[in-house]
Each structure stands twice: as C-alpha cells, then as structure tokens.
Design a protein around this motif. Structure first.
Motif: not given
Ligand code: HDD
Ligand code: HEM
Ligand code: HEM
Lengths: 446, 406
Positions: A279, A267, A284, A288-289, A282, A294, A292
C-alpha cells in the motif's frame, strides 16, 4: 557467582524507557547527519585539491580551503556527538553493554583507532594548509577519507550484529562461548546496511552542499567558482541516488529474509498472506492498512521475486513482540518516496549534463535541488528509524528486549531535557558558523 | 599475569595518556579563564588556543579508547559504573559537547563579544569535565560503586570526600601540565615574555597540585582505608614515590626554565599517580568483583589484545608525526611554503568510454543485486554500483563549466 552478578545487571525498573529511547534517538539523529560529512566530504575535498594539483588553477585551491573550514566545524561537532553516543552505551543501556560488551565491543574498540587516525590527520590536514608542501598536504588528507569510511564500517557491523546476533550463547543472562570476530564480521547481515549507508552519506552531503550553491545561484551568485562548487557534490549525489535505489531494494530483501516481523511492519501486513500487496500511503489500524493505494502482489514480488510467495504477517508473533507499526511504516514510506524522487531528479540532471554538457538552466531545477538536501536528511533519519524502531521491542533481535537493557538510574527525563537543550544550542551554533563561512568573501584567505 | 590483565593495562595506559594529553587541553581552557583582561589576556588566550588546536581532537579520543576497551574487556564493571555514576558521567559528556561546540564556533566567530562568550563556555566546560571524570575515579577508588544497575546511590556515590578530592586534583594537575606545556611552546616560538608568564603559572599550579595531593592522602586515610594502606605501604608505594619525585623535579626544571625535560617529568608525575591507584586497588575492580570476575571471556580478551596491538602500530607513528609537526611549528596559520605543482592544460574529456562503462556497471549492479540472491553475486553487484559511481565521477570534472560564457 559470576552468573548471579551478571543477572544483577540485566533487569531494572525504569519508568522512563520511552524517554531513554527518545534520548538515544535524538543523539543519533544529531550524530548521523554530521557523520555523513565525515564519510564523504573528505573525498570531495581531496578531489578538489587534486584538481588544483593537476591544473594549478587557484580556483580549486580556494574551493578546497573553504570546504576545509566547513569540515573542521562539522568534524568537531561529529566528534562530540559521537562521544555522547558512546557515553550513552553505559548511561542509557548498561544492561545491554554490560551483558554483551564482550561480544560486540570489539567493533567499537577497533573503531577507536580509526577515530584516532581521522583526528590526527585532520589536525595535520587542516593546520597544514599553509605549511606543508602541496603534495604532502594532499597526502595527509587521504587517511582522513579512509578512516571516515572505516569508522562507520565498525559501528554498522555492531548494528548488523544487533539485528542478527550470532557468535555467543546466553546462559543465565550471561554471554558465554563468545567469538567476537565471527559475531561481527562473519555476520552476513551488515553489508547491505553498510553499502546503503555509504551511498546515503554521499547523497546527504552532496545534496546539502550543492543545495547551498543553488541558493546562491537564485541570489545571483553564479560565477565560475560557484558552478564548480556545485558541480562536484552534485555529481556525487546524483550518481549515488541512482545506485541507492538498487541498494535499498537489496536492503528490503535482506530484511524479508531475516526479520520478517520488521518487513511486515514496513508494509503494515497484519496477516500472513500469499501474494501480499503493498500500500502506498494510508494508515495502519486493526491489522490492515486503510486509505492506502493498493498494489496487489507487489510485496511478494519485491521481497521474494514471486507474485505468489507467502509473506509472514505481524500475526506470526504476539502483540508484545511487534514494533510500533505506524512509526516504522511512515518512516519507511518517507524514505522510499524521497529516495525515488531524488533518483528521478538525478536522472534528469545526469541526462541534461550528458546531453548539453552544461548545468541545467531551469530555475525549477535549482529549487528542487535546494529541497533535495533536507529531503535526503529526512530519508536518512527515516531509514534509521525503520531499522531501529522496526527491531523493537528487541535491542538484540530475539535475545534481549530494550526494557532489559535500560538503565535503572533515575533522572532520565532530566538528562533527556538537558541534552535536548544543549543540542539545540549546538545546532543553532553550527548553523550560524556555516552561514558565516558561506558569507565570507571569496578572496579572504581562510 | 593473566591475559585479561593486558586489556586492563591498555585501558590504564589510555587513561594515563588521556590524563596527560587531554588534561593539558583541559588545563589550557582553565588558563583561558584566568587570563585576565586586555592585551595580555588576549595573548594568553590566543596562545593556549593555538597550541592545542591541531591536537585536541586526537587527545580526546583517548577517552573513547578507554571506554571501549573497558566495555569490551570488562562489560559488567562498565555497566555498573555507568549506571551508578550516571550523573557525573553525563555532566562530563555535556562538558565535552560544550567544549567542542565552543571550539567549532570559535574558529568561525568574529566580534570580540561572541569570542569572549565562547571562550568562557569553553573554559567552564574545561573545568567541569575533568572534575566530573575525577569524581568518578574517586567513587570507584573508595568502593562506592558496586555491581548492579545501578549499584550505588545517585548522588552520594560521587559527592563525597574522596570523589571531590580526586575531582579537584584532576583539575589542578590539568592546569599544571598545561602551564608546563604552554611555557615550553611559547619558548619554542621565541616568545620569552609569554613563556615567563606561563612559567609563573606553572609554578603556582604545581604547588597547588602538590597541596591538593597531600590533602588527598589525608582524605583517603579516613574515607578509603584499604586504598590508603596499599598506596602508602603496599604495592602502590613505588608509584607514589615516583609521582612525588617527578612532581618535584618538574617544579625544579620549570624554575630553571628547562621546559623540554619538564614536559616529560610532568607527564610522568600524572601517569605515576594513576599507576599507583591501579596497583593499590588491584585485584579488586569493584567491591565484591575482582578483576578476574569482571573479565570478559578468553576469546574476547585475545582478539581485543590483538586488535589494540595492531592499532597501536598504526597509531603511534601517526601520533608521533602529529606532535612532531605541531611542536616543530609546521602546523598553524602562516605563509605558503613550497612549490605549487603546475600541470597546465591537463586535458581529460569525459569520453564515451566512461559513459558506456558507467551504464554497463549500473546494469550489472542492478542485475547482480536484484535478480541474484547469493552472497558473491551481491558482492559483484556492489562492486558494479561503485564502479558506476566512479566512472560517472567524470561528470564532476567541471572543465566545461569554467568558461565564463554564461
Ligand atoms: C539518503 C538516504 C536514504 C535513501 C534515499 C534511502 N534509504 Fe533506505 N535507509 C537509509 C537511508 C536511505 C539509512 C539511514 O542509511 C538506513 C538505516 C539503516 C541502514 O543500513 O540504512 C536505511 C535502511 C533501509 C532499510 C532497512 C534495513 C535494515 O533494517 O536492515 C530498508 C529496507 C531500506 N532502507 C530500503 C530503501 C529503499 C527501498 C529505498 C528506495 C528508494 C531507500 N531505502 C532509500
Ligand atoms: C549499540 C547499542 C545500541 C543501542 C542500545 C541502541 C538502541 C536504540 C534504541 C532503544 C533506540 C530508540 C528506538 C525507539 O525510538 O523506539 C535507538 C534508535 C536509533 N538507533 Fe540504535 N541502538 C544501538 C546501536 C545503534 C547503532 C550501532 C546504530 C547505527 C549504526 C543505531 C542507530 C539508531 C538510530 C539512527 C536511531 C534513531 C531512530 C530515530 O531517530 O527515532 N543504533 N537505538
Ligand atoms: C552506537 C553508535 C555510535 C557510537 C558509540 C559512535 C561513536 C562515535 C565517536 C566517539 C566519534 C568521535 C570520534 C572522534 O572523537 O574523533 C564518532 C565519530 C564518527 N562516527 Fe560515530 N558513533 C555511533 C554511530 C555512528 C554511525 C551510525 C555512523 C555512520 C554510519 C558513525 C560514523 C562515524 C564517523 C564517520 C565519525 C567520524 C567523525 C566525523 O566525521 O564527524 N557513527 N562516533
């Protein structure tokens, strides 16, 4: 003395670890699709043959005989690619096999016997079509179907052990207190993989075979024979697809419990979070992504059945202990995305089939079906990327790093290149054989 | 005798069976290459191919068996061997892939040109593979593989006098056993002319193999002295004598056209060579590593022994069945025999019951797998999912698709 010997095997200077991993991945990516046919095709064949025995309708016999030829070709390819895999246990990962062979090797030794059974009865089944009585012939196929299943059970038990190693202690780089039976079979962490993989085997085979007849339909081949040949694999594939969603969800939770870092990689969860989101799509980067879609709290809900559960992030372990997040994440998203689409297609099909008692009429359905085969293959390979790359940098989770397992021999890139070339040739060859078999006129005795 | 001797014995039995059965397959490939042109050549190739078609995959599993028993029972030795002898090991693997690939394609190939190409690939890989595996044995036998990753040099570990000698010997004995087996098969099918041609080949190959083996002793004398002494004077001697006698007996039997007993003496000659090597080398596995030191812990040896014994109970009857059917000519291409079961008008219709059951199973499976978290609940859930698939299987029954209405 012995400990020192064992130590001599473990660490090696290998510049080409990445190539070794890619070579392993290539070998799997070739073997596993073939193996899907080993898992499920014999059962479909036997089903057709059983229908023949029940009805005496020559159509089913023709079907079973034509499928037999496909099975022979794929089985031969499955056997040789499997042989390469077992060579690679030593060629690529002598540190792993040399250290833990005593723990997990039993699984492969038992598997050997199911290969024997499979190879022996495939010989009888394939070459006995004209010679054995119909009933004896049918019976000779049953061990083939059973051993296709038991063979993969053992490999997956090994894979389960690699993901959740138990049944030994490590002293000075040597496995002691070894209990192979409990390591392989008392390990609760492989059943989810096994079920998921079986269903995948049925999906891949079912959709690919049905897809071939869907191509035929678009070209105007749509007699009684083709409809039957499409309906059998399609039924299996669609039912398995529906079941697969639940099996996949179960897999996710098994990972959440036992391999939190892997889950975080699925994830792209940088930080340990309470009420973690997921998400969709998206990329990474930096914990964080980005870009994406959310869905808040969804990860906590899916993984732990509570919107406020805390999910461990990648930051719980040092950067050296994290898998390559984007590879794992993209693979995971592809698998889940494809799995959901295929389940949708399946529900549509099953509804039409039950309602109208016939096959769908729409051209769109058949186009989707043609795409479903390759898509299910992508999901299959993605799933293994998720499992295997998600476990990196460990080959035995939290016990041995892949870099400690790799061979010290030089020339890995040469081997990789050679194998890639040979496999390319093999792939072309198999494709050519399948096309030829498909084009053979129906009336031709096989 | 120790417990760990048992797995080692299993591995050696497996190796001997591979050398005999797998060897005969490789040898069949060898004769396809040397079959000559024209109709006679075609006959030889066809015979070699048909005789091994039903059995080659089973024969080939012996190699897998040997590998798995060694890496389970003697992991350290396996790791050292595989990393040191990476090149020949890999070549053998490639050979196996090419062989299997060519075989799979040959079954479907039409057109003489393609068939010829595939046959050539098949034959060349049938020579490459036993040669490469033979050089590995030569490397181990001459003490060139030490413990380590890798525990020896990349090239000279397997390109040396002993290795090359054993590699050539492996090819020669493969050709020899194959020719003996194929003469017997041709005779059984009543094709005397073909049997005669393989008989000549068997005699030639037998003499060649004997010559190579004799040269082998000379090579061992200069290259692997310990082994030489233990084979010619020590524990390996009885096996050496047995191998020699069996080899000569085979020649005599083939000469006299007694192919059936020749099968067994040929197999014995090959097996005795391997036993002789093992007895002479024992207790050393690799230099500085005895069999005892190489052995995996006791528990592993125990379950491995039990597993192999249990597997053998399944395996040998199945193998016997396969060989009986093959040798009895009951496998192959030919006419349908026996009655066709006629059960006309069997009528099942996917009733509402199944459909409802399938639905119930799906809900049950989803519930137990998703909502619950204990092992037994998951087990029920999985059972339900499979119940769903099986009940739904009725959907596959194509009875309402078989009318030609649309
Ligand atoms: C046709 C193939 C296919 C499809 C449609 C799916 N999967 Fe899958 N998946 C696999 C084929 C696969 C696999 C290749 O068979 C894996 C690799 C290891 C394993 O046991 O199964 C796998 C692994 C795997 C894992 C990792 C298990 C582990 O590391 O132990 C998870 C979490 C999921 N899957 C989850 C899902 C979900 C939530 C799906 C929802 C639709 C899904 N899969 C569809
Ligand atoms: C037993 C010894 C094994 C070793 C040493 C091993 C190691 C590896 C390694 C290092 C990779 C490459 C990962 C990467 O690209 O980063 C890999 C990939 C893979 N492994 Fe394993 N693995 C083993 C067993 C298994 C088993 C038993 C299975 C399945 C049952 C399996 C399935 C896969 C698959 C499918 C891939 C390919 C992923 C891809 O396509 O990129 N592995 N393995
Ligand atoms: C490290 C991993 C693996 C090794 C060493 C391995 C080894 C082998 C070998 C040696 C064979 C050939 C048997 C023969 O000669 O008849 C084979 C075939 C087979 N393997 Fe694998 N394999 C691996 C991974 C897998 C995986 C991931 C699966 C499935 C989940 C699987 C399932 C099968 C099946 C069902 C066959 C039967 C042959 C066929 O249907 O084509 N194996 N494998």
């Amino acid at each position: 003395m012995i400990a020192a010997l064992a130590g001599a095997l473990a660490p090696a200077a290998q510049h080409y670890l990445l190539e070794a991993r890619q070579m392993q991945a290539l070998s799997f990516a070739f073997h596993i699709p073939l193996v899907c046919f080993g898992i499920s095709f014999p059962a479909m064949l036997l089903f057709a043959e059983w229908l023949y025995l029940r009805t005496g309708d020559e159509l089913y016999r023709t079907l079973a005989r034509r499928w037999t030829r496909v099975m022979v070709a794929l089985f031969a390819a499955g056997a040789v690619t499997g042989t390469i895999l077992s060579f690679e246990m030593g060629l690529l990962w002598p540190g792993f096999t040399g250290t833990f062979g005593s723990v997990f090797g039993l699984g492969f030794a038992i598997e050997g016997f199911s290969f024997f059974t499979e190879a022996i009865f495939i010989g009888i089944y394939v070459y006995g079509w004209n010679r054995l009585s119909p009933r004896a012939h049918f019976i000779s196929g049953i061990p083939v179907a059973i051993s296709g299943i038991s063979g993969s059970l053992m490999v997956i038990a090994v894979n389960g052990w690699m993901n959740h190693p138990t049944g030994f202690r490590l002293v000075d780089g040597k496995a002691v207190d070894v209990h192979p039976l409990s390591a392989l079979f008392a390990n609760s962490y492989f059943w989810h993989e096994l079920v998921h993989m079986y269903l995948a085997g049925y999906m891949v085979t079912g959709f690919l075979v049905a897809g071939a007849y869907a191509v035929g339909r678009l070209r105007g081949h749509w007699g009684r024979y083709e409809r039957t040949a499409l309906a059998i694999p399609l039924a299996v594939a669609t039912l398995a697809s529906v079941a697969q969603i639940f099996a996949g969800d179960w897999n996710g939770r098994a990972v959440a419990e036992n391999q939190p870092t892997k889950l975080a990689a699925f994830e792209g969860l940088g930080q340990t979070t309470k009420g973690a989101p997921i998400h969709i799509l998206g990329w990474y980067s930096d914990g964080k992504v980005e870009y994406g879609i959310r869905i808040p709290k969804m990860l906590s809900l899916l993984a732990f059945h509570s919107t406020n559960a805390t999910v461990q992030g990648l930051d719980a372990v040092g950067p050296a202990d994290r898998p390559p997040v984007n590879v794992v994440r993209i693979a995971f998203q592809s698998m889940v995305g494809i799995g959901s689409l295929l389940a949708l297609l399946s529900v549509v099909y099953l509804a039409i089939r039950i309602r109208t008692k016939r096959l769908p009429e729409s051209r769109w359905f058949y186009l989707a079906l043609i795409a479903a085969g390759p898509l299910s293959l992508v999901a299959l390979i993605s799933g293994w990327v998720v499992t295997e790359v998600g476990r990196q940098p460990w080959v035995v989770y939290h016990v041995m790093r892949t870099s400690q397992a790799v061979t010290g021999a030089s020339g890995v890139p040469v081997g990789y290149g050679t194998l890639a070339a040979v496999y390319l040739g093999l792939a072309v060859g198999i494709g050519w054989v399948l096309v030829r078999l498909a084009r053979a006129p129906l009336s031709e005795p096989s | 005798m120790q417990l760990y001797d048992l797995p080692l014995a299993f591995a050696l039995i497996g190796l001997a069976l591979y050398a005999v059965l797998g060897g005969a397959d490789f040898g069949a490939g060898f004769w396809q290459l040397l079959s000559g042109k024209g109709k006679r050549g075609d006959e030889i190739r066809a015979h070699a191919r048909h005789a091994m078609a039903p059995v080659w995959e089973a024969n080939h599993v012996w190699l897998i068996f040997v590998l798995t028993v060694i890496w389970t029972g003697f992991p350290l030795a396996f790791g050292s061997i595989a990393s040191t002898l990476a090149v020949p090991f890999f070549l053998a693997g490639i050979g196996i892939v090419l062989r299997g690939g060519a075989y799979a394609m040959r079954e479907a190939a039409a057109g003489a040109r393609w068939q010829r190409t595939l046959d050539t690939v098949f034959s060349i890989s049938s020579i490459l593979t036993p040669f490469a595996l033979g050089t590995m044995i030569g490397a181990i036998a001459s003490g060139r593989v030490r413990v380590g990753n890798p525990g020896g040099t990349l090239w000279t570990s397997w390109l040396n006098a002993t290795s090359i000698e054993v590699g050539v010997l492996a090819v020669a004995t493969a050709a020899y056993t194959a020719a003996v087996f194929l003469s017997g098969d041709a005779e059984r099918h009543g094709d005397h002319a073909l049997a005669e041609r393989f008989r000549l080949r068997a005699l030639g190959a037998g003499i060649a193999a004997g010559a190579v083996a004799t040269v082998g002793l000379v090579v061992l004398h200069s290259d692997a002295e310990r082994l030489f002494h233990r084979i010619t004077q020590g524990p390996g001697l009885p096996a050496l004598v047995a191998s020699l006698l069996a080899g000569v007996a085979t020649l005599a039997l083939v000469w006299a056209r007694r192919y059936e007993p020749a099968r067994y003496t040929a197999a014995l000659a090959v097996a005795a060579t391997i036993v002789g090597w093992a007895l002479a080398q024992n207790p050393v596995f690799l230099p500085g590593l005895t069999v005892r030191q190489a052995a995996a812990p006791h528990d592993t040896q125990l379950v491995l022994t039990i597993a192999v014994a249990a597997g053998a109970v399944l395996l040998f009857p199945s193998l016997a069945l396969l060989f009986r059917l093959t040798l009895g000519g009951q496998l192959g291409h030919g006419e349908l025999r026996g009655e066709v079961a006629q059960v006309p008008g069997a009528d099942w219709h996917p009733g509402g019951t199944e459909r409802r059951l399938a639905g119930a199973f799906l809900i049950g499976g989803a519930g137990f797998l998703t909502a619950a978290s204990t092992g037994w609940a998951h087990a029920i859930g999985v059972a339900c999912l499979f119940g769903f698939v099986i009940c739904g299987y009725r959907m596959a029954l194509p009875e309402n698709l078989t009318d030609d209405a649309d």
